[in-house]
Write an enzyme that holds these catalytic residues in place. Structure first.
Site, PDB file in Angstrom:
ATOM      1  N   ASP A 267     -13.542  -0.722  -3.147  1.00 44.41           N
ATOM      2  CA  ASP A 267     -12.087  -0.550  -3.227  1.00 44.41           C
ATOM      3  C   ASP A 267     -11.773   0.745  -3.968  1.00 44.41           C
ATOM      4  OD1 ASP A 267      -9.563  -2.634  -2.774  1.00 44.41           O
ATOM      5  OD2 ASP A 267      -9.124  -1.117  -4.281  1.00 44.41           O
TER       6      ASP A 267
ATOM      7  N   VAL B 260     -11.011   5.422   0.489  1.00 45.16           N
ATOM      8  CA  VAL B 260     -11.306   5.735   1.891  1.00 45.16           C
ATOM      9  C   VAL B 260     -10.608   6.998   2.394  1.00 45.16           C
ATOM     10  CG1 VAL B 260     -11.815   3.320   2.492  1.00 45.16           C
ATOM     11  CG2 VAL B 260      -9.502   4.228   2.860  1.00 45.16           C
TER      12      VAL B 260
ATOM     13  N   TYR C 178       3.101   3.580  10.197  1.00 44.48           N
ATOM     14  CA  TYR C 178       2.175   2.444  10.137  1.00 44.48           C
ATOM     15  C   TYR C 178       1.872   1.926  11.546  1.00 44.48           C
ATOM     16  CZ  TYR C 178       0.324  -2.078   8.414  1.00 44.48           C
ATOM     17  OH  TYR C 178      -0.458  -3.181   8.144  1.00 44.48           O
TER      18      TYR C 178
ATOM     19  N   THR D 153       2.462  -7.792   1.022  1.00 50.71           N
ATOM     20  CA  THR D 153       3.737  -8.464   1.309  1.00 50.71           C
ATOM     21  C   THR D 153       4.309  -9.148   0.056  1.00 50.71           C
ATOM     22  OG1 THR D 153       2.458 -10.385   2.067  1.00 50.71           O
ATOM     23  CG2 THR D 153       3.243  -8.878   3.761  1.00 50.71           C
TER      24      THR D 153
HETATM   25  P1  NAI Z   1      -3.448  -5.679  -0.083  1.00 49.40           P
HETATM   26  O1  NAI Z   1      -2.476  -4.676  -0.598  1.00 49.40           O
HETATM   27  O2  NAI Z   1      -3.456  -7.034  -0.691  1.00 49.40           O
HETATM   28  O3  NAI Z   1      -4.916  -5.091  -0.128  1.00 49.40           O
HETATM   29  C1  NAI Z   1      -5.211  -3.788   0.297  1.00 49.40           C
HETATM   30  C2  NAI Z   1      -6.410  -3.282  -0.473  1.00 49.40           C
HETATM   31  O4  NAI Z   1      -6.709  -1.975   0.007  1.00 49.40           O
HETATM   32  C3  NAI Z   1      -6.127  -3.171  -1.986  1.00 49.40           C
HETATM   33  O5  NAI Z   1      -7.187  -3.751  -2.727  1.00 49.40           O
HETATM   34  C4  NAI Z   1      -6.057  -1.665  -2.216  1.00 49.40           C
HETATM   35  O6  NAI Z   1      -6.506  -1.258  -3.500  1.00 49.40           O
HETATM   36  C5  NAI Z   1      -6.965  -1.155  -1.102  1.00 49.40           C
HETATM   37  N1  NAI Z   1      -6.701   0.248  -0.804  1.00 49.40           N
HETATM   38  C6  NAI Z   1      -5.502   0.865  -0.632  1.00 49.40           C
HETATM   39  N2  NAI Z   1      -5.689   2.183  -0.422  1.00 49.40           N
HETATM   40  C7  NAI Z   1      -7.035   2.394  -0.460  1.00 49.40           C
HETATM   41  C8  NAI Z   1      -7.849   3.539  -0.340  1.00 49.40           C
HETATM   42  N3  NAI Z   1      -7.326   4.762  -0.161  1.00 49.40           N
HETATM   43  N4  NAI Z   1      -9.194   3.376  -0.413  1.00 49.40           N
HETATM   44  C9  NAI Z   1      -9.732   2.145  -0.607  1.00 49.40           C
HETATM   45  N5  NAI Z   1      -9.018   1.039  -0.779  1.00 49.40           N
HETATM   46  C10 NAI Z   1      -7.672   1.168  -0.702  1.00 49.40           C
HETATM   47  O7  NAI Z   1      -3.123  -5.749   1.476  1.00 49.40           O
HETATM   48  P2  NAI Z   1      -3.694  -6.646   2.667  1.00 49.40           P
HETATM   49  O8  NAI Z   1      -2.516  -7.245   3.306  1.00 49.40           O
HETATM   50  O9  NAI Z   1      -4.810  -7.497   2.250  1.00 49.40           O
HETATM   51  O10 NAI Z   1      -4.221  -5.484   3.639  1.00 49.40           O
HETATM   52  C11 NAI Z   1      -5.500  -5.497   4.252  1.00 49.40           C
HETATM   53  C12 NAI Z   1      -5.381  -4.909   5.640  1.00 49.40           C
HETATM   54  O11 NAI Z   1      -4.592  -5.775   6.453  1.00 49.40           O
HETATM   55  C13 NAI Z   1      -4.686  -3.552   5.706  1.00 49.40           C
HETATM   56  O12 NAI Z   1      -5.338  -2.716   6.616  1.00 49.40           O
HETATM   57  C14 NAI Z   1      -3.291  -3.896   6.198  1.00 49.40           C
HETATM   58  O13 NAI Z   1      -2.679  -2.811   6.839  1.00 49.40           O
HETATM   59  C15 NAI Z   1      -3.597  -5.031   7.137  1.00 49.40           C
HETATM   60  N6  NAI Z   1      -2.478  -5.910   7.485  1.00 49.40           N
HETATM   61  C16 NAI Z   1      -1.783  -6.642   6.541  1.00 49.40           C
HETATM   62  C17 NAI Z   1      -0.797  -7.517   6.928  1.00 49.40           C
HETATM   63  C18 NAI Z   1      -0.065  -8.399   5.947  1.00 49.40           C
HETATM   64  O14 NAI Z   1       0.882  -9.082   6.330  1.00 49.40           O
HETATM   65  N7  NAI Z   1      -0.439  -8.461   4.700  1.00 49.40           N
HETATM   66  C19 NAI Z   1      -0.422  -7.671   8.343  1.00 49.40           C
HETATM   67  C20 NAI Z   1      -1.211  -6.859   9.244  1.00 49.40           C
HETATM   68  C21 NAI Z   1      -2.192  -6.021   8.812  1.00 49.40           C
END
Ligand code: NAI
Length: 259
Positions: free
Chosen positions: A44, A71, A163, A201
């Site tokens: 992360d 990333v 996005y 969210t």
């Molecule tokens: P989250 O915000 O809970 O987790 C995202 C994680 O990615 C965090 O731990 C953050 O530190 C990490 N992160 C952010 N930028 C980064 C970087 N530059 N390098 C490495 N790590 C980084 O969000 P969630 O919801 O678990 O997101 C996971 C995936 O699911 C994402 O790709 C998001 O776009 C996708 N997603 C989420 C939805 C939702 O409703 N929560 C719906 C559809 C897709």
């Protein structure tokens, strides 16, 4: 009883690299793979968050090691992918999960900044990591790539075009690579989560979530990160050997609901 089938439903011993593991779906996915006996590279942007998840996995008897990986930084990607392969003796499974969402109207002054950062983190990063991991995946006897896209790549909401464009790109990337790498037995799929309760969210009020979920999903609720993690794991099983190039909605029926 002797087995009547030959394909395995176990990822025990598989070496897995997951991005964005400090929160939400990444964390749930890391924990699920560990529960199933995989060796997990928990990465992360926030090193401390990754360390906490890896420590929790080890306390529960699982196998995990944390790395700081931003990333959006190609140099870090190169170093961390190499370090994970060295530590585990290879990589079998890559889950490109890390993500950000910065809803921005197209005429906002800072829109192009949002566009660039969004594409860097959501799309370019997935390509860079796949390119670095590929030599290691090619050595595996059952390589799997899962890219996390979104229902925003299948349909779209207004005010979130950077996005939606990036997630649509993830689906195209997945499909093309599935064809390109298929002849080597490497499967490439993507998961399209709908509304899930994660850090992303967390800013939406419970009342708004209830209204949205009732109006838009078949199951009338937000999903849990673990429900998405199980879909990802399923695509990574040895038994998923003939599934490639799919964009799998895990969305409580959001994509199919008309009224
Ligand atoms: P989250 O915000 O809970 O987790 C995202 C994680 O990615 C965090 O731990 C953050 O530190 C990490 N992160 C952010 N930028 C980064 C970087 N530059 N390098 C490495 N790590 C980084 O969000 P969630 O919801 O678990 O997101 C996971 C995936 O699911 C994402 O790709 C998001 O776009 C996708 N997603 C989420 C939805 C939702 O409703 N929560 C719906 C559809 C897709």
């Amino acid at each position: 009883m002797p087995k009547l089938s030959k394909l395995s439903r176990s990822v025990a011993g598989r070496r897995v690299l997951i991005t964005g593991c400090a929160s939400g779906m990444g964390r749930a996915t890391a924990m699920l793979f560990a529960d199933e006996g995989a060796r997990v590279a928990v990465t992360d942007l926030h090193h401390e968050g990754a360390e906490t998840v890896a420590a929790k996995i080890r306390e529960a008897g699982g196998q995990a090691k944390a790395w700081k990986l931003d990333v959006s930084n190609p140099e870090e990607i190169r170093e961390v992918v190499a370090a994970v392969a060295r530590e585990f003796g290879g990589i079998d499974i890559l889950v490109n999960n890390a993500g950000i969402a910065i809803p921005t109207p197209v005429d906002a002054a800072h829109y192009m900044d949002t566009w660039e950062l969004t594409h860097k983190v959501l799309l370019t990063a997935q390509v860079l990591i796949i390119r670095e991991a590929l030599p290691h995946l090619r050595e595996s006897d059952g390589a799997r790539i899962v890219n996390i896209a979104s229902t925003e790549g299948l349909g779209a909401t207004g005010g979130n075009s950077a996005y939606a464009a990036a997630k649509t790109g993830v689906i195209g990337l997945t499909r093309s690579l599935a064809i390109e790498l298929g002849k080597e037995g490497i499967t490439v799929n993507c998961v399209c989560p709908g509304p899930i309760n994660t850090g992303m969210t967390a800013g939406i009020s419970d009342e708004d979530k209830v209204v949205y979920a009732r109006r838009r999903t078949a199951l009338r609720r937000y999903g849990d990160p673990e429900e998405v993690a199980h879909a990802t794991l399923s695509l990574c099983l040895p038994a998923a050997s003939f599934i490639t190039g799919v964009a799998l909605p895990v969305d409580g029926g959001l994509t199919i609901r008309r009224a």
